[in-house]
Enzyme design. Structure first.
Site, PDB file in Angstrom:
ATOM      1  N   GLY A  93     -20.651 -65.871 -11.661  1.00  0.00           N
ATOM      2  CA  GLY A  93     -20.965 -64.439 -11.585  1.00  0.00           C
ATOM      3  C   GLY A  93     -19.756 -63.566 -11.268  1.00  0.00           C
TER       4      GLY A  93
ATOM      5  N   ASP B  99     -10.846 -81.913  -4.475  1.00  0.00           N
ATOM      6  CA  ASP B  99     -12.095 -81.209  -4.798  1.00  0.00           C
ATOM      7  C   ASP B  99     -13.357 -82.060  -4.589  1.00  0.00           C
ATOM      8  OD1 ASP B  99     -13.522 -79.002  -5.856  1.00  0.00           O
ATOM      9  OD2 ASP B  99     -11.772 -78.510  -7.071  1.00  0.00           O
TER      10      ASP B  99
END
Ligand SMILES: Cc1cc2nc3c(=O)[nH]c(=O)nc-3n(C[C@H](O)[C@H](O)[C@H](O)COP(=O)(O)O)c2cc1C
Length: 484
Positions: free
Chosen positions: A191, A281
């Protein structure tokens, strides 16, 4: 529910879910190493509060969500499936049959009212305002030795679509470049990245506000895969059973949660990129350096005695698994609204959310399993599903050993594998190109003659009821004998 992070930490303490660490531990690798060790202990270990991070007087809270019990506490339930039932009820409204029925619906109506945030004029997160504040004053962790630097790993990044004004909140890591700027690692499918695309088209500077350490339901909501255009604060209001209170930022035209511990206000410039990474990660590997927008700080506001909430990601299982589990449970009833044939789904910890997706269906017609694969590949962040295993409704998808057994015995590789190509997660390292690659579905349902399978399907072995009763009784005796 918890009014803020302090309230949640106090509850964790009461429930003996928190380890307070009084001795100095360095934010440079040491806090992450301890957190990793604790996360790998049975059940995810306790939440950790490092009261004296070396060189700072702001305590560091980590692994707060990292167990089945704590993610449930954070979201105010005993079992995550309670949320699924509540969402089911809320999204299937019935007309009341009479006065009594209407009264019974009041809690549901209140729940709907709580969805909308409200604005307040003063807030704990603005007790201290430091327009010249520096990120160097915060105990931001370096988590793995080859990381490009220190990263804010649990930020709630607030942006607004420059054209429509629609809000988005996402958790996107921020690499500290210096005291006044960071990377802004919103991946292209997210977004925040979409809002930035609009700002770049309009050649406009885009305001960004970053809330650190709000109440736990709100912190979770920023990680949830909400459909584009649906405000994460609606989900947060529903989960915390109380409206989210927002306060206007001091230097940018955005609002942030009043109950946050720390807020970073700033902006991103159109066209500006800087190398970000590497970063150890979720995949358990270092993600490659890449160019991302730059966040410029205009102001730090915070409580008088803030706590710095963070998380550590790495080789699974870690805290993020439990956040993902909450999304799995919360979004299941919503997915069922368009795919009612789905019985259950499971994202195993080792599959890092999207590498392995297991789904059971009430198979109704030939090719049904492939319809589900295609639906997932077209549904929000489920598009990243790299391997989808579809099984019949009688298979317990939460039982990974049962799934391995059923998939192995039910699929014919040449016949039952479906490949497709399309967008893949930005963290995908095996595809030839970044963010574009292949995906695979395995139809491990029982095959039907109408699918071309005409041999008889084998019967699952099971003893008789009488023999099972006998076995239960004897097993109980055997166990007693063992104990004696
Ligand atoms: C601890 C944690 C860190 C995350 N870091 C990132 C990140 O750096 N970049 C990113 O695009 N998504 C990241 N995510 C995933 C997003 O938060 C998630 O996809 C979320 O749904 C994005 O919200 P959006 O759909 O509103 O963009 C992270 C998730 C967690 C739990």
């Amino acid at each position: 529910m918890f009014k803020d992070l302090n309230d949640f930490i106090a509850a964790l303490d009461r429930e003996r879910q928190l380890a307070r660490i009084g001795e100095p531990v360095s934010p440079d690798l040491e806090i992450a190493a301890v957190t990793d060790r604790v996360s790998k202990s049975p059940g995810g270990g306790p939440a950790l509060l490092f009261e004296r991070p070396t060189g700072f007087d702001i305590p560091v809270a980590v692994n707060l969500f990292g167990s089945d019990k704590r993610i449930c506490m954070a979201l105010g339930v005993k079992q995550l499936d309670e949320l699924a039932s509540e969402i089911e009820e809320l999204t299937s409204p019935k007309m009341p049959a009479g006065m009594l029925d209407a009264l019974k619906m009041l809690p549901t109506i209140n729940r709907l009212r709580d969805l909308m945030p409200k604005t307040v004029s003063s807030a704990p997160c603005q007790e201290v305002v430091r327009k010249n504040g520096s990120l160097d004053d915060l105990p931001i962790l370096k988590t793995w030795p080859d990381d490009g630097g220190r990263y804010v790993t649990f930020p709630l990044v607030f942006t607004k679509d420059p054209e429509t004004g629609m809000r988005n909140i996402g958790t996107y890591r921020m690499q500290v470049f210096d005291g006044r700027s960071t990377g802004m690692h919103w991946q292209r499918h997210k977004g925040g990245a979409q809002h930035y695309r609009v700002a770049e088209r309009l050649k406009q500077r885009m305001p960004v506000a970053v809330a650190l350490g709000p109440d736990p339901a709100l912190a979770y909501s920023a990680t949830a895969p909400m459909p584009e255009g649906l405000d994460e604060l609606l989900l947060a209001g529903f989960l915390r059973r109380e409206r989210v209170e927002l306060v206007k930022c001091v230097t940018v035209d955005l609002e942030v949660p009043a109950n946050a511990q720390i807020v970073l206000e700033g902006y991103v410039e159109p066209g500006e990129r800087r190398r970000e990474g590497p970063f150890g990660d979720h995949t358990g590997f270092y993600s490659h350096p890449d160019d991302y927008p730059v966040f410029h700080l205009t102001c730090i506001t915070h409580r008088k005695r803030p706590i710095y909430l963070t998380t550590v990601v790495g080789i699974p299982p870690m805290e993020d698994y439990y956040l993902g589990k909450a999304s799995e449970r919360i979004f299941l009833p919503l997915i069922r609204k368009t795919l009612p044939e789905i019985v259950d789904m499971h994202f195993p910890a080792a599959g890092i959310f999207h590498n392995i997706v297991i789904v059971s269906i009430d198979k109704r017609y030939p090719g049904h399993a492939r319809k589900i694969m295609n639906a997932f590949w077209g549904l929000g962040q489920l598009m990243f599903s790299k391997t989808i295993l579809v099984v019949d409704k009688d298979v317990d998808v939460q039982n990974e050993a049962e799934v391995a057994w059923i998939v192995g015995t039910h699929y014919d590789p040449e016949r039952d594998i479906q490949f497709t190509r399309g967008p893949v997660d930005d963290l995908e390292d095996a595809s030839d190109l970044p963010a574009y690659g292949s995906k695979m579905g395995i139809d491990a349902t029982r095959k039907w003659p109408s699918e071309g399978f005409t041999r008889p399907w084998p019967k699952k072995v099971a003893t008789t009821e009488d023999a099972a009763r006998k076995a239960d009784a004897l097993w109980a005796k055997i166990q007693r004998g063992w104990k004696a």
